[in-house]
Design an enzyme around this catalytic site. Structure first.
Site, PDB file in Angstrom:
ATOM      1  N   ASP A 100       0.859  -1.185   0.000  1.00 21.66           N
ATOM      2  CA  ASP A 100       0.000   0.000   0.000  1.00 21.66           C
ATOM      3  C   ASP A 100       0.903   1.245   0.000  1.00 21.66           C
ATOM      4  O   ASP A 100       1.882   1.305   0.749  1.00 21.66           O
ATOM      5  CB  ASP A 100      -0.868  -0.056   1.276  1.00 21.66           C
ATOM      6  CG  ASP A 100      -1.966   0.980   1.312  1.00 21.66           C
ATOM      7  OD1 ASP A 100      -2.363   1.486   0.245  1.00 21.66           O
ATOM      8  OD2 ASP A 100      -2.448   1.265   2.431  1.00 21.66           O
ATOM      9  N   HIS A 101       0.583   2.222  -0.819  1.00 20.48           N
ATOM     10  CA  HIS A 101       1.314   3.497  -0.849  1.00 20.48           C
ATOM     11  C   HIS A 101       2.814   3.382  -1.115  1.00 20.48           C
ATOM     12  O   HIS A 101       3.615   4.104  -0.503  1.00 20.48           O
ATOM     13  CB  HIS A 101       1.087   4.300   0.439  1.00 20.48           C
ATOM     14  CG  HIS A 101      -0.306   4.847   0.553  1.00 20.48           C
ATOM     15  ND1 HIS A 101      -0.783   5.845  -0.256  1.00 20.48           N
ATOM     16  CD2 HIS A 101      -1.344   4.500   1.356  1.00 20.48           C
ATOM     17  CE1 HIS A 101      -2.049   6.105   0.058  1.00 20.48           C
ATOM     18  NE2 HIS A 101      -2.412   5.284   1.018  1.00 20.48           N
ATOM     19  N   HIS A 112      -8.069   9.674   4.821  1.00 21.04           N
ATOM     20  CA  HIS A 112      -7.342   8.812   5.760  1.00 21.04           C
ATOM     21  C   HIS A 112      -7.591   9.317   7.184  1.00 21.04           C
ATOM     22  O   HIS A 112      -7.660  10.519   7.410  1.00 21.04           O
ATOM     23  CB  HIS A 112      -5.835   8.870   5.469  1.00 21.04           C
ATOM     24  CG  HIS A 112      -5.429   8.215   4.173  1.00 21.04           C
ATOM     25  ND1 HIS A 112      -4.853   8.922   3.147  1.00 21.04           N
ATOM     26  CD2 HIS A 112      -5.518   6.946   3.744  1.00 21.04           C
ATOM     27  CE1 HIS A 112      -4.580   8.091   2.145  1.00 21.04           C
ATOM     28  NE2 HIS A 112      -4.980   6.886   2.483  1.00 21.04           N
ATOM     29  N   GLY A 113      -7.708   8.412   8.128  1.00 20.45           N
ATOM     30  CA  GLY A 113      -7.921   8.815   9.524  1.00 20.45           C
ATOM     31  C   GLY A 113      -9.402   8.800   9.868  1.00 20.45           C
ATOM     32  O   GLY A 113     -10.222   8.269   9.130  1.00 20.45           O
ATOM     33  N   HIS A 142      -9.518   4.877  -0.589  1.00 18.66           N
ATOM     34  CA  HIS A 142      -8.680   4.909   0.615  1.00 18.66           C
ATOM     35  C   HIS A 142      -9.492   5.635   1.685  1.00 18.66           C
ATOM     36  O   HIS A 142     -10.307   6.483   1.373  1.00 18.66           O
ATOM     37  CB  HIS A 142      -7.365   5.645   0.337  1.00 18.66           C
ATOM     38  CG  HIS A 142      -6.409   4.818  -0.468  1.00 18.66           C
ATOM     39  ND1 HIS A 142      -5.169   4.479  -0.010  1.00 18.66           N
ATOM     40  CD2 HIS A 142      -6.536   4.249  -1.691  1.00 18.66           C
ATOM     41  CE1 HIS A 142      -4.562   3.732  -0.921  1.00 18.66           C
ATOM     42  NE2 HIS A 142      -5.370   3.583  -1.955  1.00 18.66           N
ATOM     43  N   GLY A 143      -9.239   5.293   2.955  1.00 25.33           N
ATOM     44  CA  GLY A 143      -9.982   5.968   4.031  1.00 25.33           C
ATOM     45  C   GLY A 143     -11.337   5.338   4.258  1.00 25.33           C
ATOM     46  O   GLY A 143     -12.359   6.015   4.312  1.00 25.33           O
ATOM     47  N   ASN A 166      -9.841   0.427   1.485  1.00 24.77           N
ATOM     48  CA  ASN A 166      -8.768   0.206   2.458  1.00 24.77           C
ATOM     49  C   ASN A 166      -9.225   0.501   3.875  1.00 24.77           C
ATOM     50  O   ASN A 166      -9.913   1.491   4.133  1.00 24.77           O
ATOM     51  CB  ASN A 166      -7.576   1.117   2.137  1.00 24.77           C
ATOM     52  CG  ASN A 166      -6.794   0.628   0.943  1.00 24.77           C
ATOM     53  OD1 ASN A 166      -7.099  -0.414   0.369  1.00 24.77           O
ATOM     54  ND2 ASN A 166      -5.785   1.393   0.559  1.00 24.77           N
TER      55      ASN A 166
HETATM   56 ZN    ZN Z   1      -4.316   5.079   1.683  1.00 28.51          ZN
END
Ligand code: ZN
Length: 287
Positions: free
Chosen positions: A82-83, A180-181, A208-209, A230
């Site tokens: 990932d990333h 994210h978060g 994502h997130g 994700n």
């Molecule tokens: Zn991500």
């Protein structure tokens, strides 16, 4: 059983209309939680790790643990970086048997992002490895990527068409309002934009997130071509709350097996719920 490519999982998810979870990894007990939860739910999934995670665990340890754990697994699993931000990060993972990688060029210019994604695709496709790229910038911090408030940008549908055509990438992470978060308020997803991207881009889309997205959002996203979401923050939170809960209730406990065992069980519970919400439960095509 060995790892499958994420392209294989996405094809199945597409035909059956579900979303597969990408579970990020932090330590042995967290990876165990992924495998236990996915097998209990009979859900295919992506076992993910970021470059930051690999610096903590070590690439050799990560792949050895992953292999040992999935040797008893009966669900299809892809091992995914990932990333990843460079070929230097990606290549050693391919050598160690990753079946899927992300090249995150989202902080680069459009042309530079195309350039690096195209290079990665060219090199890793020879090994049958699936490539995810990102276009637009998803708010928040993950691994070595940080996008601050005001720096985020949504994915442009026209640019997405050009990007996928120019790079030959297999799946595309889009920025349409996830972050994210933790979400401080109800996430607001630009579904019109997502629909415009899905209409014109044929590859599976990725969010994502995923932590904090409710069932209605998941359902609509799935209908608009999102095949992987994700999960990172939820895992950190479930695991750490498990540790805190246990040590609070048993302040004299010194046995890490009990403390981390409780944290693992707590994480399993949360991840099983994710598989059910994503519709990936019961979608093990090997059974
Ligand atoms: Zn991500």
């Amino acid at each position: 059983m060995g790892f499958v490519s994420s392209a294989r999982i996405y094809r199945h998810a597409e035909s059956e209309g579900y979303v597969v979870a990408g579970f990020d990894s932090y330590c042995l007990e967290v990876i165990q939680a992924h495998v236990i939860a996915a097998n209990a739910e009979n859900a295919p999934f992506l076992l993910q790790v970021t470059p930051k995670g690999l610096r903590q665990i070590g690439l050799g340890y990560f792949t050895a643990m992953a292999r040992a754990l999935i040797s008893n697994s009966t669900v299809p699993v892809a091992m995914h970086l990932d990333h990843g931000t460079s070929l230097d990060e990606i290549q050693p993972c391919i050598e160690k048997g990753f079946t899927s990688v992300m090249i995150d060029g989202s902080k680069l210019s459009f042309d530079e992002n195309i350039e690096i994604t195209r290079r990665v695709v060219k090199i890793v496709h020879r090994r049958g490895v699936t490539v995810e790229a990102e276009l637009g910038r998803v708010l928040g911090k993950e691994s070595d990527i940080e996008v601050k408030n005001g720096e985020e940008s949504y994915t442009d549908p026209d640019a997405a068409v050009e990007f996928v055509r120019a790079t030959g990438v297999d799946s595309l992470a889009v920025s349409v309002g996830t972050k994210h978060g933790f979400y401080r308020k109800e996430p607001l997803i630009d579904f019109e934009r997502l629909a415009a991207i899905h209409e014109r881009v044929r590859v599976p889309l990725v969010f994502h997130g995923g932590t904090g997205l409710g069932p209605e959002i998941i359902d609509r996203a799935s209908k608009l071509g999102v095949r992987k979401i994700n999960i990172g923050t939820l895992i950190k939170h479930a695991f750490t709350s498990g540790v805190k809960e246990y040590t609070h209730a048993h302040p004299d406990e010194i046995d890490p097996r009990r403390i981390l065992g409780h944290a693992r069980d707590n994480t399993v519970k949360e991840l099983r719920a994710v598989c059910r919400m994503f519709g990936s439960s019961g979608k093990n095509w090997l059974k």
